[in-house]
Scaffold this motif. Structure first.
Motif, short mmCIF file in Angstrom:
data_model
loop_
_atom_site.label_atom_id
_atom_site.label_comp_id
_atom_site.label_asym_id
_atom_site.label_seq_id
_atom_site.Cartn_x
_atom_site.Cartn_y
_atom_site.Cartn_z
N ASN A 257 0.83 -1.20 0.00
CA ASN A 257 0.00 0.00 0.00
C ASN A 257 0.87 1.26 0.00
OD1 ASN A 257 -1.75 1.94 2.25
ND2 ASN A 257 -2.54 1.50 0.22
N ASN A 261 1.21 3.93 -3.09
CA ASN A 261 0.95 5.36 -2.90
C ASN A 261 2.16 6.20 -3.32
OD1 ASN A 261 -1.64 5.13 -1.99
ND2 ASN A 261 -1.13 5.33 0.19
N LYS A 264 2.18 6.38 -6.91
CA LYS A 264 1.03 7.11 -7.45
C LYS A 264 1.23 8.62 -7.33
CE LYS A 264 -2.96 6.02 -5.39
NZ LYS A 264 -4.12 5.20 -4.99
N ASP A 289 9.22 9.19 -0.60
CA ASP A 289 9.19 9.56 -2.03
C ASP A 289 9.50 11.05 -2.14
OD1 ASP A 289 6.66 11.27 -2.20
OD2 ASP A 289 5.83 9.43 -1.34
N ILE A 292 4.63 14.68 -4.79
CA ILE A 292 3.89 15.93 -4.62
C ILE A 292 3.66 16.33 -3.16
CG2 ILE A 292 2.72 15.67 -6.85
CD1 ILE A 292 0.26 14.69 -5.37
N ILE A 294 2.11 16.32 0.89
CA ILE A 294 0.77 16.55 1.45
C ILE A 294 0.82 17.85 2.25
CG2 ILE A 294 -1.03 15.58 2.96
CD1 ILE A 294 0.62 12.85 2.57
N ILE A 302 -5.32 12.11 6.61
CA ILE A 302 -5.12 11.09 5.58
C ILE A 302 -5.30 9.66 6.08
CG2 ILE A 302 -3.67 12.52 4.07
CD1 ILE A 302 -1.30 10.87 5.09
N GLY A 324 -6.77 2.79 1.92
CA GLY A 324 -5.49 2.11 2.10
C GLY A 324 -4.77 2.48 3.39
N SER A 349 7.01 12.76 0.73
CA SER A 349 6.46 12.24 1.98
C SER A 349 7.30 11.08 2.50
CB SER A 349 5.05 11.71 1.76
OG SER A 349 4.30 12.60 0.98
N PHE A 351 6.56 7.79 5.01
CA PHE A 351 5.66 7.01 5.86
C PHE A 351 6.52 6.05 6.67
CE2 PHE A 351 2.78 8.74 2.82
CZ PHE A 351 1.58 8.86 3.50
P1 ADP Z 1 -6.01 6.02 -1.82
O1 ADP Z 1 -4.59 5.73 -2.19
O2 ADP Z 1 -6.95 4.93 -2.16
O3 ADP Z 1 -6.49 7.35 -2.27
P2 ADP Z 1 -5.00 6.03 0.89
O4 ADP Z 1 -5.73 5.87 2.19
O5 ADP Z 1 -3.91 5.06 0.60
O6 ADP Z 1 -6.10 6.04 -0.23
O7 ADP Z 1 -4.41 7.49 0.84
C1 ADP Z 1 -5.24 8.58 1.21
C2 ADP Z 1 -4.74 9.86 0.58
O8 ADP Z 1 -3.52 10.26 1.18
C3 ADP Z 1 -4.45 9.76 -0.89
O9 ADP Z 1 -5.61 9.89 -1.67
C4 ADP Z 1 -3.49 10.92 -1.07
O10 ADP Z 1 -4.22 12.13 -1.19
C5 ADP Z 1 -2.71 10.94 0.23
N1 ADP Z 1 -1.43 10.21 0.10
C6 ADP Z 1 -1.17 8.93 0.45
N2 ADP Z 1 0.11 8.59 0.21
C7 ADP Z 1 0.70 9.69 -0.32
C8 ADP Z 1 2.03 9.98 -0.80
N3 ADP Z 1 3.02 9.09 -0.78
N4 ADP Z 1 2.25 11.25 -1.30
C9 ADP Z 1 1.26 12.16 -1.31
N5 ADP Z 1 0.00 11.93 -0.87
C10 ADP Z 1 -0.29 10.72 -0.39
#
Ligand code: ADP
Length: 357
Positions: A257, A261, A264, A289, A292, A294, A302, A324, A349, A351
């Motif tokens: 997951n 992300n 993505k 990563d 972009i 948050i 989030i 996720g 970001s 995690f």
């Molecule tokens: P999803 O990926 O299905 O949208 P998630 O719960 O995994 O749902 O993530 C929630 C939100 O958090 C994402 O829609 C995004 O806006 C933000 N997010 C998660 N991971 C990242 C990341 N690595 N970089 C930027 N924003 C992130």
């Protein structure tokens, strides 16, 4: 007793150490339904319920004697007609006219009981609604998975030419059907996973997990997508013998997951990095990563279910439903760890999965 105390909007009573009632104000007399001369000189037990009497001997009076005061005691009085009257009481022990007296004030708490009952009822209703929602989500996702598996399976049958030859345009369409069903399966699985977590039906099985092995498994599944998206992947400081206590399957789910992300939300040319870090008793796996990022004010949201903080059209968020991270954090917490994030808009970001060693 002065007039103000006599008519004050709270019951007042003074008793001596042998339990004899010395004074009672109008409000108290009214509540318990006795005339002043009926109570003066009588034992306090006259106006206590049976529970109140026990409490008086075992707690209230010993405490008052020991501490000199008691505050916010729940108590019940008994009226002359036998009605129980719940009260909240404060008591203080002092010297007056050369003798020790115990002064108490009583506030009726009928209303408060009613509020508490209402709150309790509202909570039960909310819990029942929540359980029904989880049941619905889990049934729905089960029922959706079956036909979806069939759609994807029959697309495979056609792709393999089992019903006769297909042309290139048909092949492309079938691949699109496969891609869309795969995406839908991910959504359904997310919703099912979420419903199961909500219903408390997820059990984690904790075993020692060798970190680099778990990472290698996740990497092998992501490698192709990383290349397709033009991203660089790096792994640092994850020593070969590093182990954590975790549920191997669940940890895999969380890693995938976070990596998905990271991919993505990082434009082509960017880098996804995994770093390990050991502290006494804890181990951190950080998925970073340089995408972009948050915005600071959205970070606390989030991990909430169904929250997506980026514009769906601009960042391919459409491939998820915002579950996720909520699922991942619940899973990591169930394994005795935590999932946290630091991020900077436009910079990227990080995690952090924290797990016991
Ligand atoms: P999803 O990926 O299905 O949208 P998630 O719960 O995994 O749902 O993530 C929630 C939100 O958090 C994402 O829609 C995004 O806006 C933000 N997010 C998660 N991971 C990242 C990341 N690595 N970089 C930027 N924003 C992130």
């Amino acid at each position: 007793m002065d007039d103000i105390l006599r008519t004050a909007p709270a019951g007042f009573l003074s008793f001596s150490d042998d339990g004899s009632i010395l004074l009672a104000n109008d409000r108290l007399l009214e509540r318990v339904g006795y005339a002043r001369e009926e109570l003066t000189g009588r034992h306090l037990e006259t106006i206590l319920s049976s529970g109140g009497r026990i409490f008086y001997h075992t707690h209230f009076f010993p405490l008052l004697k020991m501490q000199g005061r008691v505050d916010e005691i729940y108590f019940s009085l008994k009226s002359k007609a036998g009605e129980e009257i719940p009260v909240l009481m404060n008591g203080i022990r002092l010297e007056r006219d050369g003798r020790t007296v115990n002064d108490c004030v009583f506030m009726r708490i009928q209303q408060r009981h009613r509020y508490e009952d209402e709150i309790l009822r509202a909570r039960k209703t909310a819990e029942a609604a929540n359980a029904a929602k989880s049941r619905f989500l889990s049934m729905m996702s089960h029922d959706l998975r079956t036909p979806l598996t069939a759609i994807s399976g029959f697309a495979d049958v056609l792709l393999m030419g089992m019903q006769g030859p297909i042309n290139e345009a048909q092949r492309q369409d079938l691949l699109d059907i496969k891609k869309a069903s795969k995406q839908m399966m991910t959504l359904i699985n997310d919703i099912l996973g979420f419903a199961q977590l909500q219903a408390g039906r997820v059990e984690v099985k904790i075993d020692p997990v060798v970190v680099p092995e778990a990472l290698a498994r996740a990497e092998s599944l992501m490698r192709l997508q990383l290349v397709e998206k033009g991203l660089t992947y790096e792994r640092h400081d994850c020593e070969t013998e590093a182990t954590v206590m975790a549920d191997p399957e669940r940890l895999q789910q969380v890693l995938l997951n976070l990596l998905t992300n990271a991919m993505k939300f990082t434009p082509p040319g960017g880098t996804v990095t995994i770093r390990c870090n050991r502290e006494p008793g804890r181990f951190f796996i950080r998925v970073a990563d340089n995408g972009i990022g948050i915005a600071a004010d959205r970070i606390p949201e989030i991990f909430d279910p169904f929250v997506q903080v980026h514009d769906a059209t601009a960042h391919a968020t459409g491939s998820g439903v915002g579950l996720g991270l909520s699922i991942s954090r619940d899973l990591v917490r169930a394994m005795g760890g935590d999932l946290t994030v630091t991020s900077q808009i436009g910079k990227g970001s990080v995690f952090s999965i924290e797990l016991p060693t």
